[in-house]
Design a protein around this motif. Sequence first.
Motif, short mmCIF file in Angstrom:
data_model
loop_
_atom_site.label_atom_id
_atom_site.label_comp_id
_atom_site.label_asym_id
_atom_site.label_seq_id
_atom_site.Cartn_x
_atom_site.Cartn_y
_atom_site.Cartn_z
N PHE A 52 0.84 -1.20 0.00
CA PHE A 52 0.00 0.00 0.00
C PHE A 52 0.88 1.26 0.00
N TYR A 53 1.87 1.29 0.89
CA TYR A 53 2.74 2.48 0.96
C TYR A 53 3.51 2.68 -0.34
N ALA A 54 3.95 1.55 -0.92
CA ALA A 54 4.74 1.65 -2.16
C ALA A 54 3.91 2.22 -3.30
N THR A 55 2.61 2.09 -3.19
CA THR A 55 1.75 2.59 -4.28
C THR A 55 1.01 3.87 -3.89
N SER A 56 1.54 4.55 -2.88
CA SER A 56 0.94 5.83 -2.51
C SER A 56 2.03 6.88 -2.38
N ALA A 57 1.62 8.15 -2.43
CA ALA A 57 2.62 9.24 -2.46
C ALA A 57 2.49 10.12 -1.23
N GLY A 58 3.33 11.12 -1.16
CA GLY A 58 3.27 12.09 -0.08
C GLY A 58 4.18 11.75 1.06
N VAL A 59 4.12 12.58 2.11
CA VAL A 59 4.99 12.39 3.27
C VAL A 59 4.20 12.02 4.52
N ALA A 60 2.88 11.86 4.37
CA ALA A 60 2.05 11.52 5.54
C ALA A 60 2.25 10.05 5.91
N LEU A 61 2.12 9.78 7.20
CA LEU A 61 2.29 8.40 7.66
C LEU A 61 0.94 7.66 7.66
N LEU A 62 -0.13 8.39 8.00
CA LEU A 62 -1.43 7.74 8.09
C LEU A 62 -1.95 7.36 6.71
N GLU A 285 15.82 10.87 6.92
CA GLU A 285 15.78 12.20 6.30
C GLU A 285 14.60 12.94 6.92
N GLN A 286 14.70 14.27 6.93
CA GLN A 286 13.61 14.99 7.59
C GLN A 286 12.36 15.09 6.74
N ILE A 287 12.47 14.84 5.44
CA ILE A 287 11.27 14.69 4.63
C ILE A 287 11.15 13.18 4.39
N HIS A 288 10.20 12.57 5.10
CA HIS A 288 10.13 11.11 5.12
C HIS A 288 9.39 10.58 3.90
N LEU A 289 10.12 9.94 3.00
CA LEU A 289 9.49 9.40 1.79
C LEU A 289 9.17 7.92 2.01
N TYR A 290 8.10 7.69 2.76
CA TYR A 290 7.74 6.31 3.12
C TYR A 290 7.45 5.47 1.88
N GLY A 291 6.79 6.07 0.90
CA GLY A 291 6.41 5.34 -0.30
C GLY A 291 7.62 4.84 -1.06
N LEU A 292 8.60 5.72 -1.20
CA LEU A 292 9.81 5.35 -1.92
C LEU A 292 10.58 4.25 -1.17
N LYS B 425 8.06 18.35 -4.26
CA LYS B 425 6.90 17.76 -4.94
C LYS B 425 6.20 16.74 -4.02
N GLN B 426 7.00 15.88 -3.40
CA GLN B 426 6.44 14.85 -2.52
C GLN B 426 5.78 15.49 -1.29
N ALA B 427 6.49 16.49 -0.73
CA ALA B 427 5.97 17.11 0.49
C ALA B 427 4.66 17.85 0.24
N GLN B 428 4.46 18.31 -0.99
CA GLN B 428 3.24 19.07 -1.30
C GLN B 428 2.05 18.16 -1.63
N LYS B 429 2.30 16.86 -1.76
CA LYS B 429 1.21 15.94 -2.14
C LYS B 429 0.26 15.71 -0.98
#
Lengths: 325, 429
Positions: A52-62, A285-292, B425-429
């Motif tokens: 699920f995380y791998a197929t979603s974007a953004g930096v949110a954890l929920l 990293e301080q911008i957490h790219l969980y999806g990546l 870009k990611q942070a703005q999503k």
Amino acid sequence: MRFLAFFFNLFEPLFRLSQKWLGQSRLAWLFVAPNLLVFGVFTFLPIVINVFYATSAGVALLPSERPYSGLENFQILFECRDYFDFQSCRKDVFWRAIGNTLKFSGIQVSLMVFFSLLTALVLNRNIIGRGFWRGVFFYPVLLSPVVVALIWKWLLQSQGVFNAVLVSAGQTPADWLTDRHWAFFWTIFVSIWAHMGFYTLILLAGLQAIPKDVYEAALMDKASPWRTLTRITLPLLMPNLIVVLVLAMIRAVQVFDEVFVLTGGGPGSATTFIVQFIYQTGFAEQIHLYGLAAAASLALAAGLIMLTLLQLKLTRAKDAGQKVR
Amino acid sequence: MSTLSFPFRRRTFQALSLALLAAGALSAQAQEVRVMCYQDGVECDVTAELAKKFEAQNPGVKIVVDTVPYKTIVEQLPVQLAAGQGPDIARVTDLGGLSKFYMDIAPHLKDRKYFDTQFGSTAAWLSPTPGDKGIHGFMSQLTMTGPYVNKTLFEQAKVALPGPKATWDEWVAAANKVAKATQTKAAMAWDRSGHRFAGPAISNGAAIFDAKGELTLDAGYKTTVNQFVAWHKDGTMLKEVWAGSGGSTYADSIGEFINGNTVMVLSGSWQINRLQKDIGTKFDWVAVPNPCGKAACTGIPGGAAWVALKTSKSPKETAAFLNFMAAEANYADFIAKTNNIPAHAGLAKKGVNYVNAQPAARAALGVFGTGVAQLSPVAYKFQGYKYNRALMLPTVSRVTQALVGELSTDEALSKINADMQDAVKQAQK
């Protein structure tokens, strides 16, 4: 025994009832259900969540706050102009991490198996203080990987023990951990130092299980030590060698803790391995790219599955070959 | 065989039940406020002292100060908050990045005007959205990046300290002379941080933002990257600080300075207490004004803030404790004991009596205090920008790759640019 019989008899009515209700073939599922439940919650569910995380974007954890992005994370990871040039990849550090992991696994596993075998052969001989030497080689296995890394960091840092020795001998101090080639060398060295005892023990057990009469027969036939090693010891030790190879390979691909403490993945990305890349991307990293990070971990899982299948195939082919002979 | 008779066990059970009930009742009475704190010097110790004072004035409220490493604040707190867990209050430095987790305490404050007057100039740094009128906390101190110099080494080398308007090149030349004369390992080291790096970059003319207000890598930034890599290659910079880690992990240079391995470091005002404590009388050290580039002589402002968090289960008590900490007398106590620059307007005007500061620390506080007035507007804008880490972090990882030879500086710059665009870009999503 009587108590055990009594204990199991207590459940008999329940089993009879279940068998009547479910039928004999389905009853097996009832027995494995507790284990399946644990496996499902702690292994299978995390895999599903990971997908699920791998197929979603953004930096949110929920999960509710993460927009669906399809295969975008995989596209980001695998986007390269030239796959033979990491530089041309969008996430070049991911490819560097894969490259480093392959290089590390290849070198470390080969050396680990070689030195473990050598040590086991020596420790299997009737040498003076054999018990002591066995203890010496096994001791690092008992240490926590963090402790191992901190000890070596203390020895290797710019003002560490090794450089102090060099300076006192009138030499220039070396960049043990800040030169990328040295840093890579030391990650391999420390890893072998820390884990060799475990693999040596497995091989030693294998050596001791080889019947003595085979060697006595070889001695009577005046077989040379080299011939004895290559025609008797190694073939009979092969099952243990395969176990060592598989375990060492899995551990090498998953390497993280020691290297993270010893070099932090540096200098640059010289000792950044795939697990560290996942950790860094998702959490450090301080911008957490969980999806990546999740996509990278699925890629790692796919790699490990392929490796395991290859090893299984090789092992089966070898077994089949032996049967034919 | 049991020696306890049944009536005895029943009495024991009853006593235990009563004790448990009493403990439960007591714990139900005391409202707990958990404060996650990191310290460069004694910040959490002073906070714990103040918390005792608060508890004495507010029976029934218990303040628990959890002192954690800075790494926990940077790496673990955001994950906790994203998962809907966390303390009531935290001392944070990623002011804008975590702002969506802040709780507005304004409804619980009797005098919100006090916050507007005293902390108004930095309130926007904590705002989740531009123009937000809530009160989410306040800056526990202002900080400013800037260099420290080992004065004793300069004296031993008989090299004069460059003046207040000296350029980075002049400082590098002087520090190199000193390092050579005194056989010091390196002339200079900068903290491994994109925040620290931004000061010299802005001084060299980096505008950081383009006309649309988006992050950009311009000539000033590129010049600084090239200069920084070159200084590593010619041995001016101590390699261990940046090359000693991977990724964008933070590493300070102050330890190397304290150990006498470098003549000059670029760090910041928050290290004054540590320098005072760890250097003692081993050598003389001074804070000097930020060296100049062609555009400015600036560092970057910053600081830590006490923020209330949405995860709080005791919002009223959380607001009360923050209100207490922000009160002028308590704030002055905190600032004076921790040797920091106040963000409180009234206190900044009156001046702080740094009771624990020795002459060197007092002088350094003066240098940084004066320096705040000379900070470039770009530096303020960058500090207040929500996604500033999108530039700061790739700068650290990519520049390190360049200085260890994995990338050329041009490649590093292009990678910084790509990483920065991706992260925003990611942070703005």
